[in-house]
Design an enzyme around this catalytic site. Structure first.
Site, PDB file in Angstrom:
ATOM      1  N   ARG A  69       0.867  -1.176   0.000  1.00  0.00           N
ATOM      2  CA  ARG A  69       0.000   0.000   0.000  1.00  0.00           C
ATOM      3  C   ARG A  69       0.908   1.231   0.000  1.00  0.00           C
ATOM      4  O   ARG A  69       1.999   1.208   0.581  1.00  0.00           O
ATOM      5  CB  ARG A  69      -0.884   0.019   1.245  1.00  0.00           C
ATOM      6  CG  ARG A  69      -1.871   1.188   1.223  1.00  0.00           C
ATOM      7  CD  ARG A  69      -2.584   1.402   2.552  1.00  0.00           C
ATOM      8  NE  ARG A  69      -3.491   2.550   2.445  1.00  0.00           N
ATOM      9  CZ  ARG A  69      -4.084   3.138   3.470  1.00  0.00           C
ATOM     10  NH1 ARG A  69      -3.858   2.702   4.697  1.00  0.00           N
ATOM     11  NH2 ARG A  69      -4.878   4.176   3.278  1.00  0.00           N
ATOM     12  N   HIS A  70       0.477   2.280  -0.666  1.00  0.00           N
ATOM     13  CA  HIS A  70       1.251   3.519  -0.680  1.00  0.00           C
ATOM     14  C   HIS A  70       1.527   4.009   0.745  1.00  0.00           C
ATOM     15  O   HIS A  70       0.869   3.602   1.712  1.00  0.00           O
ATOM     16  CB  HIS A  70       0.494   4.597  -1.455  1.00  0.00           C
ATOM     17  CG  HIS A  70      -0.875   4.863  -0.899  1.00  0.00           C
ATOM     18  ND1 HIS A  70      -1.092   5.594   0.244  1.00  0.00           N
ATOM     19  CD2 HIS A  70      -2.101   4.458  -1.304  1.00  0.00           C
ATOM     20  CE1 HIS A  70      -2.382   5.632   0.519  1.00  0.00           C
ATOM     21  NE2 HIS A  70      -3.025   4.950  -0.407  1.00  0.00           N
ATOM     22  N   GLY A  71       2.478   4.925   0.873  1.00  0.00           N
ATOM     23  CA  GLY A  71       2.818   5.491   2.175  1.00  0.00           C
ATOM     24  C   GLY A  71       1.794   6.517   2.647  1.00  0.00           C
ATOM     25  O   GLY A  71       0.762   6.753   2.001  1.00  0.00           O
ATOM     26  N   GLY A 334      -0.026  -0.459  -4.579  1.00  0.00           N
ATOM     27  CA  GLY A 334      -1.444  -0.214  -4.764  1.00  0.00           C
ATOM     28  C   GLY A 334      -2.036   0.492  -3.564  1.00  0.00           C
ATOM     29  O   GLY A 334      -1.448   1.414  -3.001  1.00  0.00           O
ATOM     30  N   ALA A 377       1.477   2.087   4.119  1.00  0.00           N
ATOM     31  CA  ALA A 377       2.688   1.310   3.799  1.00  0.00           C
ATOM     32  C   ALA A 377       2.548  -0.178   4.117  1.00  0.00           C
ATOM     33  O   ALA A 377       3.540  -0.901   4.202  1.00  0.00           O
ATOM     34  CB  ALA A 377       3.923   1.881   4.509  1.00  0.00           C
TER      35      ALA A 377
END
Length: 453
Positions: A69-71, A334, A377
């Site tokens: 997952r994005h930060g 993602g 994250a």
């Protein structure tokens, strides 16, 4: 600032540490990564307890597949608008708010969020990704060695592309992955599979009745109690507040901690008991929109699940043929909405009883807590190993699964290592019979209810 209002702000600042104590564990999908790995607060590059793993020395990693997952990100434009609306109401009432120290202090709070920030990656989000890359390289040095090929892909969303670039930066200039691999490939068909699934889009995402349990909880006794308390603290009439505005105030507390590492004055409005109610509201939405609420939520992710195993299969075949592994490192960035359905498809964090508007108290010890599963994250990592001294041929290839850098026991064995053969057998039905096109096809009838799901 007027003396009374200055005094109100000072009083509020004095009680903030007490007011915010214990709230950070209830921020759901807006949780800091450090909530699931507290050791990173003191040492962001620590691999944590039990980092050595349990595989024998004769096992060598062949392939790592990571779905991230994005930060940490900024709020969306919609959340910023709602926060602006609430803040504006407090400003209008500030003149006569001497008897309302919380409202007076929050009226003085600088509203620094702008709609242009709309879900973009925050500086802390870049650090999340850079540090995750460094820890991953330290945990699997053989795979991240110089001149190994890195395939880096991302959702088309800006925060994901920037997260992918930050992950690559975290590996440093000493790791030469070659010029072509530096670019982040956009792959929405895998990272945003939900957008391409008509059945999900029409019958869940765009169907208000699909969120019936969420809406019922917003009107239920637990939320009513929180609304009354917040309205009283802000000296606002109940009709000027709703669950969405209260939730945005709570999320602002979470954003300020995650983005700026500060305790926001907004945190003072909530107790730990309030936080549990608001976390449940968030988890209800995740459950019914991305988790076990409807089969299509998870079935739409089978395209990603199958892609993972296709690459693992290829690595096994290449190893058996004594060929170099063509894709030793595959890292894809993602969203929480990418990981949550995938974990549900695999059967993880499933409670005996579904999450409902009416069973908040009974679900206090639930497994499905989004902040523990998909904080900023978040990462799900498949590692394929070749073991030289295997007792039998089917034990030659083994797999480990890590969620947020912790070994995740396999559901078929409750062990943290599985033979690749056993793992494929366990998920045979999904691998062979879950066809994205068929799963996502809309029913022929004009269905408006959610019975089809």
């Amino acid at each position: 600032m007027a003396p009374r209002r200055e005094g109100a702000l000072m009083l509020l600042l004095l009680v903030l540490p007490l007011a915010s104590a214990g709230l950070s564990g209830y921020f759901g999908t807006k949780s800091r990564y450090e909530e699931v790995n507290p050791h990173l607060v003191s040492d962001p590059l620590s691999l944590g307890p039990g980092a050595g793993g349990s595989l024998p020395a004769s096992c060598t990693p062949l392939q790592l597949r990571a779905v991230l997952r994005h930060g940490t990100r900024y709020p969306t434009a919609g959340q910023i608008r709602r926060l602006g609306e609430l803040h504006a109401r407090l400003l209008r009432r500030a003149a006569g708010a001497a008897a309302c120290p919380a409202a007076a202090a929050l009226a003085e709070w600088p509203m620094w969020y702008e709609e242009s920030l709309d879900g973009r990656l925050a500086p802390q989000g870049r650090r999340d990704m850079e540090q995750l890359a460094r820890r991953m390289a330290a945990r699997f040095p053989a795979l991240f060695a110089a001149r190994r090929r890195l395939a880096l892909a991302s959702s088309s969303k800006h925060r994901c592309l920037q997260s992918g670039a930050a992950f690559r930066r975290g590996l440093g200039p000493t790791l030469d992955f070659g010029g072509d691999e530096v670019e982040v490939e956009v792959n929405d068909s895998l990272m945003r599979f939900f957008d391409h699934c008509a059945k999900f889009v029409v019958l869940v995402e765009e169907n208000d009745t699909a969120m019936g349990q969420v809406n019922a909880f917003k009107e239920g006794p637990e939320m009513k109690k929180v609304l009354e308390k917040v309205a009283s603290a802000l000296c606002l009439p109940m009709e000027e507040l709703n669950a969405d505005l209260v939730q945005v105030a709570f999320l602002t507390c979470s954003y300020e901690l995650a983005i700026k590492n500060v305790t926001s004055p907004w945190c003072s409005l909530f107790s730990e008991e309030d936080a549990k109610v608001l976390e449940y509201l968030n988890d209800l939405k995740q459950y019914w929109k991305r988790g076990y609420g409807y089969d299509i939520n998870s079935r739409s992710s089978c395209i990603l699940f199958q892609d993972i195993f296709q690459h693992l299969d290829k690595a096994v075949e290449e190893s058996k043929s004594s060929k170099p592994i063509s894709s030793p490192l595959i890292v894809q960035v993602g969203h929480a909405e990418t990981l949550q359905p995938l974990l549900a498809l695999m059967g993880y964090f499933k409670d005996k009883e579904p999450l409902l508007a009416t069973n908040f108290a009974r679900q206090e010890q639930r497994k499905f807590r989004s902040g523990r599963i998909v904080p900023y994250a978040a990462n799900l990592v498949f590692v394929l190993y070749h073991c030289d001294r295997a007792n039998a041929s089917q034990q030659e290839y083994q797999v480990q699964l890590l969620l947020n850098e912790r070994l995740l026991p396999f559901l078929h064995s409750n062990e943290t290592t599985s033979t690749y053969t056993d793992l494929k057998d366990y998920y045979k039905d999904i691998l062979e019979n879950c066809h994205f096109k068929e799963e996502c096809e809309l029913p022929q009838l004009n269905v408006t209810a959610v019975d089809e799901l």
